[in-house]
Design an enzyme around this catalytic site. Structure first.
Site, PDB file in Angstrom:
ATOM      1  N   GLN A 100     -30.485-102.201 -42.536  1.00 49.32           N
ATOM      2  CA  GLN A 100     -29.740-103.357 -42.035  1.00 49.32           C
ATOM      3  C   GLN A 100     -28.377-103.443 -42.702  1.00 49.32           C
ATOM      4  O   GLN A 100     -28.269-103.432 -43.931  1.00 49.32           O
ATOM      5  CB  GLN A 100     -30.487-104.666 -42.270  1.00 49.32           C
ATOM      6  CG  GLN A 100     -29.801-105.816 -41.518  1.00 49.32           C
ATOM      7  CD  GLN A 100     -30.346-107.177 -41.848  1.00 49.32           C
ATOM      8  OE1 GLN A 100     -30.145-107.684 -42.943  1.00 49.32           O
ATOM      9  NE2 GLN A 100     -31.030-107.795 -40.884  1.00 49.32           N
ATOM     10  N   CYS A 159     -27.984-114.045 -41.694  1.00 51.59           N
ATOM     11  CA  CYS A 159     -28.160-114.411 -43.105  1.00 51.59           C
ATOM     12  C   CYS A 159     -27.314-115.630 -43.451  1.00 51.59           C
ATOM     13  O   CYS A 159     -26.100-115.637 -43.237  1.00 51.59           O
ATOM     14  CB  CYS A 159     -27.775-113.248 -44.008  1.00 51.59           C
ATOM     15  SG  CYS A 159     -28.004-113.620 -45.774  1.00 51.59           S
ATOM     16  N   LYS A 184     -30.411-108.989 -35.776  1.00 49.66           N
ATOM     17  CA  LYS A 184     -31.239-110.079 -36.287  1.00 49.66           C
ATOM     18  C   LYS A 184     -30.381-111.343 -36.319  1.00 49.66           C
ATOM     19  O   LYS A 184     -29.330-111.367 -36.968  1.00 49.66           O
ATOM     20  CB  LYS A 184     -31.776-109.774 -37.683  1.00 49.66           C
ATOM     21  CG  LYS A 184     -32.809-110.793 -38.189  1.00 49.66           C
ATOM     22  CD  LYS A 184     -33.485-110.273 -39.465  1.00 49.66           C
ATOM     23  CE  LYS A 184     -34.651-111.194 -39.870  1.00 49.66           C
ATOM     24  NZ  LYS A 184     -34.226-112.510 -40.348  1.00 49.66           N
ATOM     25  N   MET A 195     -34.981-108.142 -46.940  1.00 50.29           N
ATOM     26  CA  MET A 195     -34.868-109.298 -47.845  1.00 50.29           C
ATOM     27  C   MET A 195     -34.056-108.903 -49.060  1.00 50.29           C
ATOM     28  O   MET A 195     -34.426-107.956 -49.773  1.00 50.29           O
ATOM     29  CB  MET A 195     -36.251-109.782 -48.279  1.00 50.29           C
ATOM     30  CG  MET A 195     -37.021-110.527 -47.229  1.00 50.29           C
ATOM     31  SD  MET A 195     -38.613-111.109 -47.879  1.00 50.29           S
ATOM     32  CE  MET A 195     -39.547-109.563 -47.896  1.00 50.29           C
TER      33      MET A 195
END
Length: 347
Positions: free
Chosen positions: A72, A102, A145, A18
């Site tokens: 990430q 994202c 992701k 995050m």
């Protein structure tokens, strides 16, 4: 519980990357509270970490107890993602994840993040190049992701996941929304289930709207995913990982921490920021974080105000100790309904 490549995880509850939140102190806090199978760094720009820019080094900072760790990365086919992935392995990552979901402009406008969903073939070729650079040489698995797609007219999750598995991606995390949804609307469990159906053998991790252990159980039941990744929900309840592990693995419902325990957790967060960062960051993290913590704590507006207006970490600690002393005494007396300390009574 399940494996990602050659990495055995002892819990199906994973801490999501995050931006602005998953720094080393917060990861360590969640790990100490228990139940974290894997924790990820903040999003890392591949150019910045290769240049070892100070801000990137802070985001990538780790330590011996911060394990197992995922780093990430974000970028596109024109960026040095394979080289950055090797850098991540050399600096402590046991899993390297590629951000393909994202929706934030800072990431997506550079043709990274969710924009990779718009050209699955090119994205699969990029993933293949990263896997071929990293895994045979180091043994470290590469994961991805993703989101369900860019919008309802561009749902590519199943197709993309299938192609990523074929080129060696070791696991897929799916946020159950499209890019256009951002974080609005309800997570689409059926979309995550479609991704689960699309792959043959690699684990699929469900992500989105997990705020409680029951939410995690529902995610697994409705999608048949192998694990769950928790993002925003962990910011208010970092103890939720142990509750999720107990629920999914042992079928046990753990009790909510007491008010005293929650106050002690907040102080521990303060300690960790001071230990690994500095006074300025401690003030920033706790001032911004107290409102999220407070959502699970009932009537604590005076405490929020005391932390928000504190000028030093010592002032934050003093406010926490005043509340802890008060609630420690009330718990000893066995009182069920705990008002705030007399010093903080609101007219």
């Amino acid at each position: 519980m399940f494996r990602i490549g050659n990495v055995q995880l002892d819990s199906p509850a994973l801490l999501a990357p995050m931006a602005g939140h998953t720094d080393l102190p917060f990861r360590l806090l969640c790990r100490e509270l228990g139940g974290v199978g894997l924790a990820s760094t903040d999003l890392l720009n591949c150019h910045s970490i290769l240049r070892e820019c100070p801000r990137a080094m802070q985001l990538a900072a780790t330590c011996e107890t911060d394990s197992p760790l995922c780093m990430q990365l974000y970028g596109n086919s024109q960026d040095p993602l394979p080289e950055a992935a090797l850098w991540a392995v050399d600096h402590g990552a046991v899993i390297v994840d590629i951000n393909m979901g994202c929706p934030v402009d800072k990431v997506a406008k550079k043709n990274g993040g969710s924009l990779l969903l718009c050209d699955p073939d090119s994205t699969i070729r990029l993933a293949e190049k990263i896997v071929e650079t990293v895994t045979p040489r180091t043994g470290v698995p590469v994961t991805a992701k993703i989101r369900l797609g860019w919008d309802d007219d561009c749902i590519v999750g199943p197709e993309l996941a299938r192609g990523l598995e074929q080129v060696g991606i070791a696991a897929i995390t799916v946020h159950g929304r499209t890019t256009r949804m951002f974080f609005k609307g309800e997570v689409r469990h059926e979309g995550i289930a479609d991704v689960v159906d699309a792959v043959d053998a690699i684990p699929v991790i469900g992500n989105g709207d997990i705020k409680t252990a029951q939410d995690a159980q529902d995610m697994v039941d409705l999608t048949r995913c192998d694990g769950v990744m928790i993002a925003r929900g962990s910011l208010r309840t970092p103890w939720m990982f142990r509750a999720i592990k107990a629920k999914l693995v042992d079928g046990i419902d753990l009790p909510e921490p007491t008010m005293l325990e929650k106050l002690q957790i907040i102080e521990r967060h303060l300690d960790l920021v001071l230990e690994h960062q500095n006074e300025r960051m401690a003030l920033h993290r706790l001032r911004s974080g107290i409102a999220r913590y407070a959502k699970s704590m009932g009537h604590v507006k005076p405490l929020k105000e005391a932390v928000r207006t504190a000028e030093t970490s010592s002032e934050i600690r003093s406010a926490l100790h005043l509340w802890m002393d008060f609630h420690r005494e009330r718990e000893y007396e066995g009182l069920q309904h705990l008002p705030c300390p007399p010093h903080y009574q609101v007219a």
